[in-house]
Design an enzyme around this catalytic site. Sequence first.
Site, short mmCIF file in Angstrom:
data_model
loop_
_atom_site.label_atom_id
_atom_site.label_comp_id
_atom_site.label_asym_id
_atom_site.label_seq_id
_atom_site.Cartn_x
_atom_site.Cartn_y
_atom_site.Cartn_z
N GLU A 1 32.95 33.07 60.62
CA GLU A 1 33.17 31.78 61.26
C GLU A 1 32.24 31.66 62.45
O GLU A 1 32.00 32.63 63.16
CB GLU A 1 34.60 31.70 61.80
N ASP B 1 37.74 36.37 57.84
CA ASP B 1 38.56 35.52 58.70
C ASP B 1 39.04 36.33 59.88
O ASP B 1 39.52 37.45 59.71
CB ASP B 1 39.77 34.99 57.91
N CYS C 1 41.50 24.54 45.08
CA CYS C 1 41.22 23.16 44.69
C CYS C 1 40.62 22.32 45.82
O CYS C 1 40.18 21.19 45.59
CB CYS C 1 42.49 22.47 44.17
N ASP D 1 45.54 34.39 55.56
CA ASP D 1 44.25 34.87 56.05
C ASP D 1 43.26 35.09 54.90
O ASP D 1 42.06 34.87 55.04
CB ASP D 1 44.41 36.19 56.82
N CYS E 1 47.88 22.03 44.08
CA CYS E 1 47.69 22.76 42.83
C CYS E 1 48.63 23.96 42.68
O CYS E 1 48.70 24.57 41.62
CB CYS E 1 46.24 23.23 42.68
N CYS F 1 42.77 24.44 50.73
CA CYS F 1 43.05 25.30 49.59
C CYS F 1 41.74 25.85 49.04
O CYS F 1 40.80 25.10 48.75
CB CYS F 1 43.78 24.51 48.50
N CYS G 1 49.54 25.92 48.26
CA CYS G 1 48.92 24.60 48.12
C CYS G 1 49.92 23.57 47.61
O CYS G 1 50.60 23.77 46.60
CB CYS G 1 47.73 24.69 47.16
#
Length: 374
Positions: A266, A184, A323, A349, A342, A320, A339
């Site tokens: 990315e 990231d 999940c 990051d 969950c 997330c 999250c």
Amino acid sequence: MKFVVQVRLFPTPAQEAALADTLRLCNEAANLVAGIAWQTKTFRNYDLRRHTYGRLKEMGLSAQPAQHVIKKVTDAYTTVKAQAKAKLRKPLAKPVAFRADAAQPFDDRCLSWQTAERTVSIWTTGGRMKGVRFGCSDEQAHALAAYRKGESDLIHRDGLWLLIATCDIPDTEVIEPDGFLGVDLGIANIATTNDGEHHSGKHLNAVRHRNRELRRRLQAKQTKSAKRLLKARRRKEARFARDVNHVISKQIVTEAARTGRGIALEDLQGIRERVRLRRPQRVTLHSWAFHQLGAFIAYKAARAGVAVVHVDPAYTSQGCSACGHIDKKNRPDQATFSCMSCGFAEHADVNAARNIAARGVASWAVSHAADDAA
Ligand SMILES: [Zn+2]
């Protein structure tokens, strides 16, 4: 895979005078050829050579430089015409013109590299000049010695003498990855992996902030020396960022290679739009620095046979990684992911890097399913 290596020359005063004279003469010659091409409507290399070669020899250019000058001119006309055709510029109303210090290409007969000694031997108007020193990193030296191909450009910019060489690495066999290392990209942490490794941008940001203050003061002045100082600062900052990117890319590729994984990055298209930041940080965001980091990773990975995939970055920061639940509220602040569905919590990051790693695995599986079917 092609990439360029730029090195700085450190000529003695006598060598510098010869280089300056050479560039000046080559560009004078280029302007002469450009004028003749325009007057006689001769834009093809072969035809133009018949019209101009004799004149160039008289000016003191030997065979190879003369041909490079002619090629430089025909290339320039081709480019300008293509741009005009694409409506990117108006059609030419007068001959193309070259600055006195415009770049000049040199081929292997006019320029040879002694990489181990860090010197070049180069044709000049004053004859062949040997032992012109240059500076570069060990990695650049290795690339030059192993992969340099074709012509190099001599450039004089901001008082610096530079050579820009093209290197071409043959593609190595990519090792089938066992999972992916997700990376990231961000501001506070330039690069974070899903292993939880942060590559801090602290020093880089400190330098940028300092320079921004200085820039503000200098810009207010508007003097020639202030402008020169500004330019020098920008270049220094760029050099620093490049060094940081080299270190980070090396660490990431080494880690992926060591663990037998590929690297998921990315897709950087539109990173400026995607990264929403507080105002002071926004100034520090230079998309070119991210592109450079991506390019360094790609280059080092290609050499090591490490697979690299680029994934869609949409929602990697809000989704997330445990999940899949996507919600703005999953990000209570810049550094935290928590999250709403969950309860999974992680550094923001690292969570994003986990999403990127997962997309890397999926993307690899899809592209290789296609390979198997073919
Ligand atoms: Zn969740």
